[in-house]
Design a protein around this motif. Sequence first.
Motif, PDB file in Angstrom:
ATOM      1  N   VAL A 158     -14.288  90.472  -3.002  1.00 60.51           N
ATOM      2  CA  VAL A 158     -14.027  90.186  -4.414  1.00 60.51           C
ATOM      3  C   VAL A 158     -15.344  89.830  -5.083  1.00 60.51           C
ATOM      4  N   MET A 159     -15.596  90.430  -6.238  1.00 64.07           N
ATOM      5  CA  MET A 159     -16.803  90.137  -6.993  1.00 64.07           C
ATOM      6  C   MET A 159     -16.457  89.795  -8.435  1.00 64.07           C
ATOM      7  N   ILE A 160     -16.981  88.689  -8.918  1.00 58.55           N
ATOM      8  CA  ILE A 160     -16.924  88.380 -10.339  1.00 58.55           C
ATOM      9  C   ILE A 160     -18.217  88.877 -10.960  1.00 58.55           C
ATOM     10  N   GLU A 161     -18.097  89.795 -11.925  1.00 64.41           N
ATOM     11  CA  GLU A 161     -19.292  90.396 -12.516  1.00 64.41           C
ATOM     12  C   GLU A 161     -19.804  89.578 -13.696  1.00 64.41           C
ATOM     13  N   ASN A 162     -19.056  89.592 -14.811  1.00 62.17           N
ATOM     14  CA  ASN A 162     -19.502  88.928 -16.034  1.00 62.17           C
ATOM     15  C   ASN A 162     -18.393  88.056 -16.603  1.00 62.17           C
ATOM     16  N   ALA A 163     -18.763  87.165 -17.513  1.00 61.94           N
ATOM     17  CA  ALA A 163     -17.787  86.333 -18.214  1.00 61.94           C
ATOM     18  C   ALA A 163     -18.326  86.012 -19.597  1.00 61.94           C
ATOM     19  N   VAL A 164     -17.402  85.820 -20.546  1.00 61.00           N
ATOM     20  CA  VAL A 164     -17.795  85.430 -21.892  1.00 61.00           C
ATOM     21  C   VAL A 164     -16.772  84.422 -22.419  1.00 61.00           C
ATOM     22  N   TYR A 165     -17.243  83.453 -23.179  1.00 62.85           N
ATOM     23  CA  TYR A 165     -16.394  82.398 -23.755  1.00 62.85           C
ATOM     24  C   TYR A 165     -16.651  82.370 -25.253  1.00 62.85           C
ATOM     25  N   ASP A 166     -15.635  82.712 -26.030  1.00 65.76           N
ATOM     26  CA  ASP A 166     -15.819  82.822 -27.478  1.00 65.76           C
ATOM     27  C   ASP A 166     -15.375  81.575 -28.234  1.00 65.76           C
ATOM     28  N   GLY A 167     -15.149  80.490 -27.517  1.00 63.76           N
ATOM     29  CA  GLY A 167     -14.707  79.257 -28.138  1.00 63.76           C
ATOM     30  C   GLY A 167     -13.207  79.054 -28.067  1.00 63.76           C
ATOM     31  N   THR A 168     -12.470  80.136 -27.835  1.00 63.50           N
ATOM     32  CA  THR A 168     -11.018  80.074 -27.685  1.00 63.50           C
ATOM     33  C   THR A 168     -10.582  80.673 -26.357  1.00 63.50           C
ATOM     34  N   ASN A 169     -11.128  81.824 -26.022  1.00 64.31           N
ATOM     35  CA  ASN A 169     -10.728  82.561 -24.823  1.00 64.31           C
ATOM     36  C   ASN A 169     -11.911  82.770 -23.892  1.00 64.31           C
ATOM     37  N   ILE A 170     -11.605  82.852 -22.613  1.00 68.58           N
ATOM     38  CA  ILE A 170     -12.591  83.188 -21.593  1.00 68.58           C
ATOM     39  C   ILE A 170     -12.190  84.540 -21.010  1.00 68.58           C
ATOM     40  N   THR A 171     -13.083  85.504 -21.062  1.00 72.16           N
ATOM     41  CA  THR A 171     -12.807  86.824 -20.502  1.00 72.16           C
ATOM     42  C   THR A 171     -13.724  87.051 -19.309  1.00 72.16           C
ATOM     43  N   VAL A 172     -13.141  87.484 -18.188  1.00 69.63           N
ATOM     44  CA  VAL A 172     -13.871  87.647 -16.937  1.00 69.63           C
ATOM     45  C   VAL A 172     -13.654  89.067 -16.423  1.00 69.63           C
ATOM     46  N   SER A 173     -14.732  89.724 -16.019  1.00 71.59           N
ATOM     47  CA  SER A 173     -14.612  91.039 -15.369  1.00 71.59           C
ATOM     48  C   SER A 173     -14.853  90.870 -13.873  1.00 71.59           C
ATOM     49  N   TYR A 174     -14.070  91.582 -13.066  1.00 68.85           N
ATOM     50  CA  TYR A 174     -14.194  91.440 -11.623  1.00 68.85           C
ATOM     51  C   TYR A 174     -13.838  92.762 -10.929  1.00 68.85           C
ATOM     52  N   ALA A 175     -14.207  92.851  -9.673  1.00 74.05           N
ATOM     53  CA  ALA A 175     -13.935  94.049  -8.869  1.00 74.05           C
ATOM     54  C   ALA A 175     -13.435  93.636  -7.497  1.00 74.05           C
ATOM     55  N   ILE A 176     -12.623  94.496  -6.908  1.00 73.67           N
ATOM     56  CA  ILE A 176     -12.051  94.235  -5.579  1.00 73.67           C
ATOM     57  C   ILE A 176     -12.226  95.482  -4.721  1.00 73.67           C
ATOM     58  N   GLU A 177     -12.700  95.279  -3.512  1.00 76.72           N
ATOM     59  CA  GLU A 177     -12.782  96.346  -2.515  1.00 76.72           C
ATOM     60  C   GLU A 177     -11.956  95.905  -1.304  1.00 76.72           C
ATOM     61  N   THR A 178     -11.016  96.738  -0.863  1.00 74.85           N
ATOM     62  CA  THR A 178     -10.081  96.309   0.173  1.00 74.85           C
ATOM     63  C   THR A 178      -9.924  97.348   1.272  1.00 74.85           C
ATOM     64  N   GLU A 179      -9.696  96.864   2.476  1.00 77.77           N
ATOM     65  CA  GLU A 179      -9.384  97.725   3.609  1.00 77.77           C
ATOM     66  C   GLU A 179      -7.877  97.906   3.780  1.00 77.77           C
ATOM     67  N   HIS A 180      -7.086  97.232   2.933  1.00 73.73           N
ATOM     68  CA  HIS A 180      -5.637  97.203   3.114  1.00 73.73           C
ATOM     69  C   HIS A 180      -4.944  98.196   2.172  1.00 73.73           C
ATOM     70  N   PRO A 181      -3.771  98.712   2.571  1.00 77.48           N
ATOM     71  CA  PRO A 181      -3.098  99.784   1.820  1.00 77.48           C
ATOM     72  C   PRO A 181      -2.242  99.268   0.661  1.00 77.48           C
ATOM     73  N   PHE A 182      -2.867  98.660  -0.336  1.00 81.91           N
ATOM     74  CA  PHE A 182      -2.126  98.232  -1.525  1.00 81.91           C
ATOM     75  C   PHE A 182      -1.797  99.445  -2.395  1.00 81.91           C
ATOM     76  N   ASN A 183      -0.716  99.325  -3.174  1.00 79.69           N
ATOM     77  CA  ASN A 183      -0.427 100.397  -4.123  1.00 79.69           C
ATOM     78  C   ASN A 183      -1.144 100.120  -5.446  1.00 79.69           C
ATOM     79  N   ASP A 184      -0.708 100.775  -6.520  1.00 77.31           N
ATOM     80  CA  ASP A 184      -1.433 100.658  -7.786  1.00 77.31           C
ATOM     81  C   ASP A 184      -1.372  99.263  -8.384  1.00 77.31           C
TER      82      ASP A 184
END
Length: 335
Positions: free
Chosen positions: A106-132
């Motif tokens: 799991v990687m957290i890439e970037n985040a931004v805080y506009d005074g009301t909301n916090i938005t976070v971008s992240y990525a996941i790489e998995t060896e397990h057979p998850f669906n969509d």
Amino acid sequence: MSIKKWMDLDIDNLELLEVTNLEKARVKQHVLKKHKKAPFWRNIAVASIIILGATVTTGFAFPTIASQIPFMDQIISYFKDENQTNNFETFSTDVGLVQTSNGITVMIENAVYDGTNITVSYAIETEHPFNDSLSHHWFDVEGAIAASGSDAMKKITDTHYVGMTTITPTFKGDVHPETVQVTWKPTSFSDNEGVEVKGDWYFAFSVERLEGNLELLNKTVQNKDVTFTLQSIEYTPVSTNISYEQVVSDELLQSWDSVTPVFKITDNLGHVYLDKLSGGGMSPDHFKTFKGTTEFGTIQEEASQLIIQPIGIASLNDGKGQIEIELDPIVIDLK
């Protein structure tokens, strides 16, 4: 070692790890990125990072696992069609934290805080057979007495996911701090077919508030059952935020379990920012009053008016039925 020496490192000739040329290039790119670095507010050992050199005081940390995820700097590109991502890359804080546990990175890439909301971008790489579909435990914000938000995740290969999470924290006295401290301990990842993988991931970072332009409005529209007041609007480089209060009659609540607002928001040129959507909010008195905030993207520069139409959703909950109560639109002249 000085910052200049770090910037002048010849990464292609380093022999610290056996890595591919692509990985070397991505680490170098991370060093030279212009995003500001997120300050760690808890023990830096919570992140799976490796530092080039025995002792570093400059604050440069290099998450080598991130260099193995080829889309680490491209997460936002998968959400370009979503209005709230406007200017995200330019004004976000570079977090760059990575951890691997039980076959899931799991990687957290970037985040931004506009005074009301916090938005976070992240990525996941998995060896397990998850669906969509893939779900996880929520982010926590220190000092928040409640939080709401949304999570958008996309599966881009059989083993890779990208995500954008927006958190709307509520603080005591509705006073938002200049810096928010965020933790994320997913505990497990699961899909809607029952595949669940538990692990040990933990992230901690802080994000500073973007400067915004707050305009107090206190504009009210109402009918016999619903009174809606648009209290304020705040413009930031990445978003537009409205704050509001809704009050409904006792007679309406005798027929419906809850009444919450959604919005149609457009401008005078026909651009659509929200279409019957809303953000987070709270009701201390079983929906007699409801206070909340709603975020959407930056407004088109050519627009001269913003048109906000509140719609009360009176519901019996649990899919038992609902009605829409449309109120008159509120028109804001843009400066």
